[in-house]
Design a protein around this motif. Structure first.
Motif, short mmCIF file in Angstrom:
data_model
loop_
_atom_site.label_atom_id
_atom_site.label_comp_id
_atom_site.label_asym_id
_atom_site.label_seq_id
_atom_site.Cartn_x
_atom_site.Cartn_y
_atom_site.Cartn_z
N ILE A 63 19.31 -24.06 30.17
CA ILE A 63 20.71 -23.71 29.97
C ILE A 63 20.85 -22.73 28.81
O ILE A 63 21.54 -21.71 28.90
N GLU A 78 19.03 -19.26 29.50
CA GLU A 78 19.70 -18.39 30.46
C GLU A 78 21.12 -18.03 30.01
O GLU A 78 21.87 -17.38 30.75
N LYS A 80 23.76 -19.97 29.53
CA LYS A 80 24.79 -20.66 30.30
C LYS A 80 25.54 -21.70 29.46
O LYS A 80 26.41 -22.39 29.98
N THR A 103 29.08 -23.31 30.55
CA THR A 103 29.06 -24.72 30.94
C THR A 103 30.12 -25.51 30.18
O THR A 103 30.84 -26.33 30.75
#
Length: 361
Positions: free
Chosen positions: A117, A120, A122, A126
């Protein structure tokens, strides 16, 4: 509905993984490395190749069309993971199914889920949605459950009535968890293989099978090197051709192969779950690991790994298992909510497009 199916696949995969080492208890008269080598050949070579051939049209053409760097990186992560898998088997041998899985899984879950997570980019995306925040919270809850299970196992051995070797096994379990997290990275590294498979006609829910094949080639490489070295050192090559009786020999092969089958089934389920979980597939590893711990601890109870400890320690371990189950349920609810919101957004977008088109007319 798709998220619920995905969650079910993850649960089945975790239960299969948590059960996989149990048949080793039925192997009689063989050195540990002999049974391990047989299960490894089944789990990390034969079954991955078979499923990849069945699920991927023109498998070797797909692999040939994949950049060499991608194949090498996927294989390398598999090799590192193989070191972890080897350590995992030794940890279960020294500290039991329950504690071995709990400690190793704590590192696997946290590293295998959270690092991708962050890597990348994210994390912010998230946390920007309610369902995403709930998902992160469920991951944290699962880690708490894993920690509690590990604490209970530590207390079990500290009380001095265990037949396991805690001091030796705990360091091996830690190494298993850290190296085992490389499998998640290998899956991410091999995404180009998956895309090539889909382009050649593979169904999306089965398109990860060629990734597993390449990655597990790395895993079987390191494990066979170790097992053959140990066979040579301990003079146990005879295990493969003899036992107490011909029936025992066949039984040893059958139980060792069953370990491999159960172990590989987790990735059949995991690959299908990756397709159904959609945008929340980053949480697959955590859910999978949580239910692996649930299964392994239940087997630990069955084989009386906890009978010599106190009731308070057993209650502590049971609490950890309950927390893991709750975390999995929360994960499913968050995923289902995300899917519902996504469907509503798509419907609204489609309706807006229709209205816009009519206005132009």
């Amino acid at each position: 509905m798709n998220v619920i199916i995905g969650l079910s696949m993850l649960i089945l995969g975790g239960l299969s993984a948590g059960t996989s080492y149990v048949p080793l208890k039925g192997v009689k008269g063989w050195a540990w490395e002999s049974g391990w080598a047989v299960q490894g050949i089944v789990a990390w070579l034969l079954l991955p190749l078979l499923l990849a051939l069945l699920a991927t049209p023109h498998l070797f053409s797909v692999l040939h069309a994949t950049p060499t760097a991608t194949l090498a990186e996927t294989y390398a992560f598999g090799f590192l993971w193989g070191l972890g898998g080897l350590a995992w088997g030794m940890a279960v041998r020294y500290i039991g199914i329950a504690l071995g899985f709990s400690i190793a899984t704590g590192f696997l879950s946290s590293l295998g889920t959270l690092v991708p997570i962050i890597a990348e980019g994210k994390w912010a995306a998230t946390l920007a949605t309610p369902s995403g925040r709930i998902t992160i919270a469920s991951i944290a809850l699962s880690l708490i459950g894993i920690t509690i299970c590990g604490r209970a196992g530590w207390l079990r051995d500290k009380q001095g009535r265990s037949t396991f070797n805690f001091s030796k096994g705990i360091s091996i379990a830690l190494a298993a968890g850290i190296l085992g997290a490389c499998f998640a990275f290998g899956i991410a590294a091999g995404d180009a293989i998956k895309q090539n498979a889909i382009a050649n006609g593979a169904a999306p829910q089965w398109a990860a099978t060629p990734i597993f094949f390449v990655e597990l080639l790395g895993g079987i490489t390191v494990n066979l090197i170790y097992c053959i070295a140990m066979n040579r050192r301990n003079k146990t090559f005879k295990d493969y051709s003899q036992a107490a009786s011909s029936k025992t020999l066949k039984t040893n092969y059958a139980f060792s192969a069953l370990v491999g089958v159960l172990w590989y089934l987790q990735f059949v389920f995991y690959g299908m779950a990756s397709f159904y979980m959609g945008p929340y597939s980053f949480a697959n590893w955590s859910v999978h690991m949580s239910f692996m711990v649930v299964a392994s601890n239940l087997w630990g109870y069955y084989y009386k790994e906890w009978t010599s400890t106190t009731r308070a320690t057993i209650r502590l371990n049971t609490t950890g298992i309950a927390i893991l189950v709750i975390a999995g349920i929360i994960m499913g609810a968050a995923g289902a909510k995300a899917a519902a919101i996504g469907n509503e957004a798509e419907s609204a977008k489609a309706a807006k497009a229709v209205i816009s088109q009519k206005a132009k007319v």
